[in-house]
Design a protein around this motif. Structure first.
Motif, PDB file in Angstrom:
ATOM      1  N   GLN A  35       0.833  -1.195   0.000  1.00  0.00           N
ATOM      2  CA  GLN A  35       0.000   0.000   0.000  1.00  0.00           C
ATOM      3  C   GLN A  35       0.875   1.255   0.000  1.00  0.00           C
ATOM      4  OE1 GLN A  35      -3.386  -0.342  -0.295  1.00  0.00           O
ATOM      5  NE2 GLN A  35      -2.867  -2.512  -0.455  1.00  0.00           N
ATOM      6  N   ASN A  36       1.742   1.353  -1.014  1.00  0.00           N
ATOM      7  CA  ASN A  36       2.678   2.471  -1.020  1.00  0.00           C
ATOM      8  C   ASN A  36       2.907   3.019  -2.429  1.00  0.00           C
ATOM      9  OD1 ASN A  36       4.242   0.523  -2.279  1.00  0.00           O
ATOM     10  ND2 ASN A  36       5.591   0.195  -0.542  1.00  0.00           N
ATOM     11  N   LYS A  37       1.922   2.838  -3.301  1.00  0.00           N
ATOM     12  CA  LYS A  37       2.098   3.251  -4.697  1.00  0.00           C
ATOM     13  C   LYS A  37       2.413   4.743  -4.806  1.00  0.00           C
ATOM     14  CE  LYS A  37      -0.726  -0.344  -6.920  1.00  0.00           C
ATOM     15  NZ  LYS A  37      -0.855  -1.198  -5.718  1.00  0.00           N
ATOM     16  N   ARG A  38       1.639   5.565  -4.100  1.00  0.00           N
ATOM     17  CA  ARG A  38       1.851   7.019  -4.189  1.00  0.00           C
ATOM     18  C   ARG A  38       3.219   7.382  -3.613  1.00  0.00           C
ATOM     19  NH1 ARG A  38       2.458  11.200  -6.792  1.00  0.00           N
ATOM     20  NH2 ARG A  38       2.234  13.174  -5.670  1.00  0.00           N
ATOM     21  N   GLU A  39       3.578   6.776  -2.497  1.00  0.00           N
ATOM     22  CA  GLU A  39       4.886   7.064  -1.880  1.00  0.00           C
ATOM     23  C   GLU A  39       6.028   6.647  -2.812  1.00  0.00           C
ATOM     24  OE1 GLU A  39       1.824   7.306   0.927  1.00  0.00           O
ATOM     25  OE2 GLU A  39       2.363   5.526  -0.246  1.00  0.00           O
ATOM     26  N   ALA A  40       5.876   5.493  -3.471  1.00  0.00           N
ATOM     27  CA  ALA A  40       6.898   5.032  -4.405  1.00  0.00           C
ATOM     28  C   ALA A  40       7.042   6.004  -5.573  1.00  0.00           C
ATOM     29  CB  ALA A  40       6.550   3.639  -4.908  1.00  0.00           C
ATOM     30  N   GLU A  41       5.928   6.543  -6.037  1.00  0.00           N
ATOM     31  CA  GLU A  41       5.979   7.520  -7.126  1.00  0.00           C
ATOM     32  C   GLU A  41       6.733   8.778  -6.707  1.00  0.00           C
ATOM     33  OE1 GLU A  41       1.874   8.067  -7.976  1.00  0.00           O
ATOM     34  OE2 GLU A  41       1.773   6.383  -9.393  1.00  0.00           O
ATOM     35  N   ILE A  42       6.539   9.214  -5.471  1.00  0.00           N
ATOM     36  CA  ILE A  42       7.231  10.403  -4.963  1.00  0.00           C
ATOM     37  C   ILE A  42       8.735  10.163  -4.918  1.00  0.00           C
ATOM     38  CG2 ILE A  42       7.596  11.813  -2.890  1.00  0.00           C
ATOM     39  CD1 ILE A  42       4.575  11.454  -2.316  1.00  0.00           C
ATOM     40  N   VAL A  43       9.118   8.986  -4.445  1.00  0.00           N
ATOM     41  CA  VAL A  43      10.542   8.661  -4.352  1.00  0.00           C
ATOM     42  C   VAL A  43      11.154   8.543  -5.749  1.00  0.00           C
ATOM     43  CG1 VAL A  43      12.228   6.949  -3.569  1.00  0.00           C
ATOM     44  CG2 VAL A  43      10.283   7.556  -2.108  1.00  0.00           C
ATOM     45  N   LEU A  44      10.438   7.899  -6.674  1.00  0.00           N
ATOM     46  CA  LEU A  44      10.942   7.762  -8.039  1.00  0.00           C
ATOM     47  C   LEU A  44      11.130   9.129  -8.689  1.00  0.00           C
ATOM     48  CD1 LEU A  44      11.732   5.978 -10.426  1.00  0.00           C
ATOM     49  CD2 LEU A  44       9.306   5.851 -11.056  1.00  0.00           C
ATOM     50  N   GLU A  45      10.189  10.023  -8.471  1.00  0.00           N
ATOM     51  CA  GLU A  45      10.312  11.366  -9.034  1.00  0.00           C
ATOM     52  C   GLU A  45      11.532  12.084  -8.466  1.00  0.00           C
ATOM     53  OE1 GLU A  45      10.315  15.494  -9.477  1.00  0.00           O
ATOM     54  OE2 GLU A  45       9.928  14.562  -7.526  1.00  0.00           O
ATOM     55  N   ALA A  46      11.819  11.846  -7.183  1.00  0.00           N
ATOM     56  CA  ALA A  46      12.982  12.473  -6.550  1.00  0.00           C
ATOM     57  C   ALA A  46      14.289  11.929  -7.144  1.00  0.00           C
ATOM     58  CB  ALA A  46      12.948  12.230  -5.043  1.00  0.00           C
ATOM     59  N   ILE A  47      14.280  10.667  -7.557  1.00  0.00           N
ATOM     60  CA  ILE A  47      15.461  10.101  -8.217  1.00  0.00           C
ATOM     61  C   ILE A  47      15.622  10.707  -9.601  1.00  0.00           C
ATOM     62  CG2 ILE A  47      16.452   7.982  -9.185  1.00  0.00           C
ATOM     63  CD1 ILE A  47      15.184   6.476  -6.823  1.00  0.00           C
ATOM     64  N   TYR A  48      14.507  10.817 -10.341  1.00  0.00           N
ATOM     65  CA  TYR A  48      14.550  11.430 -11.668  1.00  0.00           C
ATOM     66  C   TYR A  48      15.084  12.862 -11.595  1.00  0.00           C
ATOM     67  CZ  TYR A  48      12.035   7.863 -14.390  1.00  0.00           C
ATOM     68  OH  TYR A  48      11.686   6.719 -15.046  1.00  0.00           O
ATOM     69  N   SER A  49      14.635  13.601 -10.591  1.00  0.00           N
ATOM     70  CA  SER A  49      15.039  15.007 -10.460  1.00  0.00           C
ATOM     71  C   SER A  49      16.372  15.180  -9.734  1.00  0.00           C
ATOM     72  CB  SER A  49      13.947  15.795  -9.720  1.00  0.00           C
ATOM     73  OG  SER A  49      13.782  15.300  -8.390  1.00  0.00           O
ATOM     74  N   GLU A  50      17.001  14.056  -9.393  1.00  0.00           N
ATOM     75  CA  GLU A  50      18.325  14.025  -8.747  1.00  0.00           C
ATOM     76  C   GLU A  50      18.335  14.667  -7.366  1.00  0.00           C
ATOM     77  OE1 GLU A  50      21.186  15.626 -11.487  1.00  0.00           O
ATOM     78  OE2 GLU A  50      21.015  13.910 -12.842  1.00  0.00           O
ATOM     79  N   ARG A  51      17.185  14.600  -6.689  1.00  0.00           N
ATOM     80  CA  ARG A  51      17.146  14.998  -5.288  1.00  0.00           C
ATOM     81  C   ARG A  51      17.578  13.854  -4.394  1.00  0.00           C
ATOM     82  NH1 ARG A  51      11.355  16.372  -4.299  1.00  0.00           N
ATOM     83  NH2 ARG A  51      12.076  16.791  -2.180  1.00  0.00           N
ATOM     84  N   LEU A  52      17.494  12.647  -4.929  1.00  0.00           N
ATOM     85  CA  LEU A  52      17.964  11.454  -4.236  1.00  0.00           C
ATOM     86  C   LEU A  52      18.974  10.733  -5.108  1.00  0.00           C
ATOM     87  CD1 LEU A  52      14.830   9.613  -2.762  1.00  0.00           C
ATOM     88  CD2 LEU A  52      16.355  11.203  -1.599  1.00  0.00           C
ATOM     89  N   GLN A  53      19.965  10.131  -4.473  1.00  0.00           N
ATOM     90  CA  GLN A  53      20.855   9.194  -5.146  1.00  0.00           C
ATOM     91  C   GLN A  53      20.555   7.815  -4.580  1.00  0.00           C
ATOM     92  OE1 GLN A  53      24.651  11.036  -4.116  1.00  0.00           O
ATOM     93  NE2 GLN A  53      24.975  11.548  -6.254  1.00  0.00           N
ATOM     94  N   GLY A  54      20.254   6.875  -5.449  1.00  0.00           N
ATOM     95  CA  GLY A  54      19.891   5.545  -4.996  1.00  0.00           C
ATOM     96  C   GLY A  54      21.026   4.543  -5.125  1.00  0.00           C
ATOM     97  N   PHE A  55      21.060   3.580  -4.199  1.00  0.00           N
ATOM     98  CA  PHE A  55      22.085   2.543  -4.187  1.00  0.00           C
ATOM     99  C   PHE A  55      21.470   1.222  -3.733  1.00  0.00           C
ATOM    100  CE2 PHE A  55      24.058   6.617  -3.396  1.00  0.00           C
ATOM    101  CZ  PHE A  55      25.149   6.621  -4.252  1.00  0.00           C
ATOM    102  N   PHE A  56      22.145   0.119  -4.059  1.00  0.00           N
ATOM    103  CA  PHE A  56      21.791  -1.192  -3.527  1.00  0.00           C
ATOM    104  C   PHE A  56      23.077  -1.993  -3.411  1.00  0.00           C
ATOM    105  CE2 PHE A  56      21.466  -1.467  -8.146  1.00  0.00           C
ATOM    106  CZ  PHE A  56      22.135  -2.642  -8.450  1.00  0.00           C
ATOM    107  N   CYS A  57      23.075  -3.002  -2.564  1.00  0.00           N
ATOM    108  CA  CYS A  57      24.270  -3.825  -2.398  1.00  0.00           C
ATOM    109  C   CYS A  57      24.384  -4.821  -3.551  1.00  0.00           C
ATOM    110  CB  CYS A  57      24.216  -4.575  -1.068  1.00  0.00           C
ATOM    111  SG  CYS A  57      25.660  -5.621  -0.766  1.00  0.00           S
TER     112      CYS A  57
END
Length: 271
Positions: free
Chosen positions: A28-50
């Motif tokens: 139940q987090n579709k809207r929240e996931a969209e917000i985070v994805l948009e932040a990655i697109y706009s380079e407000r977030l840098q994402g990483f994984f191991c």
């Protein structure tokens, strides 16, 4: 947090999947996931994984016992010049085909410049080929990379003492080896390959997932990322887990690791 501040976020498998494909999220987090994805697109977030998201979790559950159990030590020698020989020692296993959905997930993450972090370099771990995958390189060159890896190994050692993360796979190896018998010195991976029943194979799959989670935490800590985004609380493992409530509290108090869910991360981005 400030809308203009770039944060470095480590995603686990489930949250990364939700962020990459918000509309397909089973949570139940579709809207929240969209917000985070948009932040990655706009380079407000840098994402990483191991990198263990590929090396370990890229193996389907049903194949984990046989694949990891096929691990062998390999050594290659090369004459550099007269009277000088270089010897490289590593691990090799018979790979099983990566689940196509998982492979697509990795490629989609890389296309968004969500980069893999190195896991610990101790014997028994598997690593990506840097010629194929662009691993994250911290600013500061080799000296800073060495400092980060020292921190990775620092926490990995403590997790082993706690019996979580990779230690869970080693403990299961001992259990299966004791059950089916073997007196020879060998890699702990071999014991995981001894699982015979469906129940034992499921236990191996979960222990390897716990190993991957532990490595994700140590890489996150070692490379100094800001937030660890996960909605996994270790409840499916049915044993002490690096992501259960007790260990989360300990990791935050002793190592300063801050955990967030997608809901919490999205709220931070919109405040």
């Amino acid at each position: 947090m400030s809308k203009n501040l770039i944060k470095r976020i480590t995603f686990d498998t489930n949250t990364l999947n939700s962020v990459l494909y918000p509309k397909k999220s089973q949570r139940q987090n579709k809207r929240e996931a969209e917000i985070v994805l948009e932040a990655i697109y706009s380079e407000r977030l840098q994402g990483f994984f191991c990198e263990t998201l590929i090396t370990l979790e890229g193996i389907t559950d049903k194949d984990r016992s046989s694949t990891i159990g096929s691990t062998n030590v390999i050594a290659r020698s090369q004459e550099i010049e007269k009277n000088q020989i270089s010897i490289k020692i590593g691990l090799q296993f018979t790979p099983s085909p990566m689940n196509i959905q998982h492979e697509n997930r990795i490629n989609d993450a890389l296309s968004l410049k969500i980069l893999p972090l190195r896991s610990g370099m101790e014997m028994g771990n598997f690593h990506l080929d840097p010629k194929i995958y662009s691993l994250y390189e911290p600013d500061g060159g080799i000296a800073e990379l060495a400092r980060c890896m020292d921190r990775v190994h620092e926490l990995a050692k403590v997790l082993r003492c706690k019996g979580v993360g990779k230690a869970a796979a080693i403990a299961l190896d001992e259990e299966l080896t004791d059950k089916y018998g073997n007196d020879e010195e060998e890699l702990f991976h071999k014991g995981l390959g001894r699982a015979k029943t469906n129940s034992e194979k499921k236990h191996v799959a979960k222990a390897i997932a716990e190993w991957a989670d532990g490595d994700s935490i140590t890489s996150h800590y070692g490379f100094g990322m800001n937030l660890f985004c996960s909605e996994d609380f270790g409840k499916s493992y049915q044993k002490p887990s690096v992501l259960d409530e007790e260990h989360r509290k300990w990791l935050e108090s002793d190592f300063g690791i801050k955990f967030v869910t997608l809901f919490e991360l999205a709220r931070m981005l919109t405040e």
